[in-house]
Scaffold this motif. Structure first.
Motif, mmCIF file in Angstrom:
data_model
loop_
_atom_site.group_PDB
_atom_site.id
_atom_site.type_symbol
_atom_site.label_atom_id
_atom_site.label_comp_id
_atom_site.label_asym_id
_atom_site.label_seq_id
_atom_site.Cartn_x
_atom_site.Cartn_y
_atom_site.Cartn_z
ATOM 1 N N ASN A 120 80.303 -19.363 30.428
ATOM 2 C CA ASN A 120 79.880 -19.350 31.708
ATOM 3 C C ASN A 120 80.494 -18.317 32.423
ATOM 4 N N GLN A 121 81.912 -18.283 32.098
ATOM 5 C CA GLN A 121 82.898 -17.437 33.076
ATOM 6 C C GLN A 121 82.524 -15.920 32.539
ATOM 7 N N ARG A 122 82.432 -15.914 31.172
ATOM 8 C CA ARG A 122 82.122 -14.658 30.334
ATOM 9 C C ARG A 122 80.841 -14.001 30.926
ATOM 10 N N ASN A 123 79.916 -14.934 30.932
ATOM 11 C CA ASN A 123 78.473 -14.571 31.504
ATOM 12 C C ASN A 123 78.438 -13.932 32.824
ATOM 13 N N PHE A 124 79.229 -14.686 33.557
ATOM 14 C CA PHE A 124 79.297 -14.339 35.016
ATOM 15 C C PHE A 124 80.057 -12.953 35.087
ATOM 16 N N GLU A 125 81.030 -12.730 34.272
ATOM 17 C CA GLU A 125 81.811 -11.406 34.499
ATOM 18 C C GLU A 125 80.893 -10.385 34.230
ATOM 19 N N GLU A 126 80.106 -10.622 32.763
ATOM 20 C CA GLU A 126 78.940 -9.539 32.441
ATOM 21 C C GLU A 126 77.954 -9.249 33.547
ATOM 22 N N ARG A 127 77.405 -10.391 34.079
ATOM 23 C CA ARG A 127 76.412 -10.136 35.352
ATOM 24 C C ARG A 127 76.980 -9.566 36.222
ATOM 25 N N ALA A 128 78.309 -9.677 36.832
ATOM 26 C CA ALA A 128 78.950 -8.791 37.655
ATOM 27 C C ALA A 128 79.075 -7.376 37.565
ATOM 28 N N LYS A 129 79.273 -7.125 36.351
ATOM 29 C CA LYS A 129 79.177 -5.691 36.097
ATOM 30 C C LYS A 129 77.942 -4.879 35.913
ATOM 31 N N ALA A 131 75.366 -5.992 37.988
ATOM 32 C CA ALA A 131 75.185 -6.047 39.342
ATOM 33 C C ALA A 131 75.627 -4.903 39.975
ATOM 34 N N GLU A 132 76.885 -4.458 39.640
ATOM 35 C CA GLU A 132 77.583 -3.467 40.235
ATOM 36 C C GLU A 132 76.753 -2.147 40.124
ATOM 37 N N LYS A 133 76.407 -1.942 38.552
ATOM 38 C CA LYS A 133 75.593 -0.775 38.250
ATOM 39 C C LYS A 133 74.070 -0.780 38.846
ATOM 40 N N ALA A 134 73.663 -1.986 39.045
ATOM 41 C CA ALA A 134 72.087 -2.122 39.485
ATOM 42 C C ALA A 134 72.310 -1.747 40.857
ATOM 43 N N ASN A 135 73.394 -2.183 41.723
ATOM 44 C CA ASN A 135 73.508 -1.626 42.968
ATOM 45 C C ASN A 135 73.686 -0.085 43.075
ATOM 46 N N GLN A 136 74.364 0.287 42.305
ATOM 47 C CA GLN A 136 74.307 1.848 42.416
ATOM 48 C C GLN A 136 72.865 2.457 42.177
ATOM 49 N N ALA A 137 72.190 1.960 41.210
ATOM 50 C CA ALA A 137 70.806 2.451 40.994
ATOM 51 C C ALA A 137 69.973 2.077 42.137
ATOM 52 N N LEU A 138 70.115 0.839 42.678
ATOM 53 C CA LEU A 138 69.456 0.639 43.902
ATOM 54 C C LEU A 138 69.538 1.697 44.992
ATOM 55 N N LYS A 139 70.868 2.219 45.350
ATOM 56 C CA LYS A 139 70.996 2.798 46.373
ATOM 57 C C LYS A 139 70.464 4.330 46.192
ATOM 58 N N LEU A 140 70.510 4.790 44.684
ATOM 59 C CA LEU A 140 70.059 6.106 44.406
ATOM 60 C C LEU A 140 68.568 6.038 44.674
#
Length: 175
Positions: A120-129, A131-140
Motif C-alpha cells: 500500500n505504501q509503495r502503491n501510494f508513492e507511485e500514485r503520487a508520482k 499525480a504530480e505528472k498528471a497535474n503538469q499535463a492538466l495545467k498544460l
C-alpha cells in the motif's frame, strides 16, 4: 410630501429596472467560463506511466507474495498431517505441534500485514508520482485550451468537456 414619496418610488423603480438590465450582462460574463472534466482513475489505470508503475510494483512484490503463499501452504499441510496423526501421538507431542502451528500462523499473519502495508505504501508513492505528472499535463492542457476550471471525477460529464483521453496522451508524452 407626496412628491417626495413619489420620487422615492420612482428611484426604487429605476434601480429595479436597471438591475434587470444589468443582470443578463453579469450572467453573460459567467457564461464565458470554460469547464472541463477528467476521470482520475482512468488516468491512473490507462496511462503508460501507470502501467509501468504497476509492472514495477508487481515485480517488486511477487517474490514476497510467493513466499507468503508457500508458507500458508506449508502450514495447511502441517495442520492436515497433525489432524491425521493426532490419534497416534502422545498428548504432549500433540500440544507441542499445535503450539508450533499457532506460532507459525501468527508469524504468517505478521508477514501478510507487513506485505500489505508495504504494498500500500509503495502503491501510494507511485500514485503520487503519477499525480504530480498528471497535474503538469492538466495545467498544460488548461493553458493551451484556455480552460478556467477542471473538475476531477464528476458524477456526470458531457463527453464534450471530458479531457481524460487528452490528459493520458499528454502524460504519455511527458518525460
Amino acid at each position: 410630501m407626496k412628491l417626495h414619496q413619489s420620487s422615492k418610488w420612482i428611484q426604487f423603480g429605476l434601480i429595479a429596472v436597471s438591475s434587470f438590465i444589468a443582470l443578463p450582462s453579469a450572467l453573460a460574463q459567467d457564461a464565458g467560463t470554460r469547464v472541463a472534466a477528467v476521470n482520475v482513475e482512468k488516468v491512473f489505470n490507462e496511462s503508460n506511466m501507470a502501467k509501468a508503475s504497476q509492472t514495477k510494483l508487481q515485480s517488486e512484490f511477487t517474490k514476497r507474495q510467493n513466499e507468503i503463499r508457500d508458507s500458508a501452504q506449508k502450514i495447511k499441510s502441517a495442520a492436515e498431517k497433525l489432524d491425521r496423526d493426532s490419534a497416534v501421538m502422545s498428548e504432549a507431542e500433540r500440544a507441542r505441534r499445535q503450539r508450533e502451528l499457532a506460532d507459525q500462523d501468527r508469524e504468517l499473519q505478521r508477514k501478510q500485514r507487513e506485505y500489505t502495508e508495504d504494498l500500500n505504501q509503495r502503491n501510494f508513492e507511485e500514485r503520487a508520482k503519477i499525480a504530480e505528472k498528471a497535474n503538469q499535463a492538466l495545467k498544460l492542457i488548461a493553458e493551451q485550451r484556455k480552460i478556467d476550471v477542471i473538475i476531477q471525477d464528476p458524477a456526470y460529464a458531457n463527453p464534450k468537456v471530458d479531457i481524460t483521453d487528452d490528459v493520458i496522451k499528454a502524460l504519455n508524452s511527458l518525460k
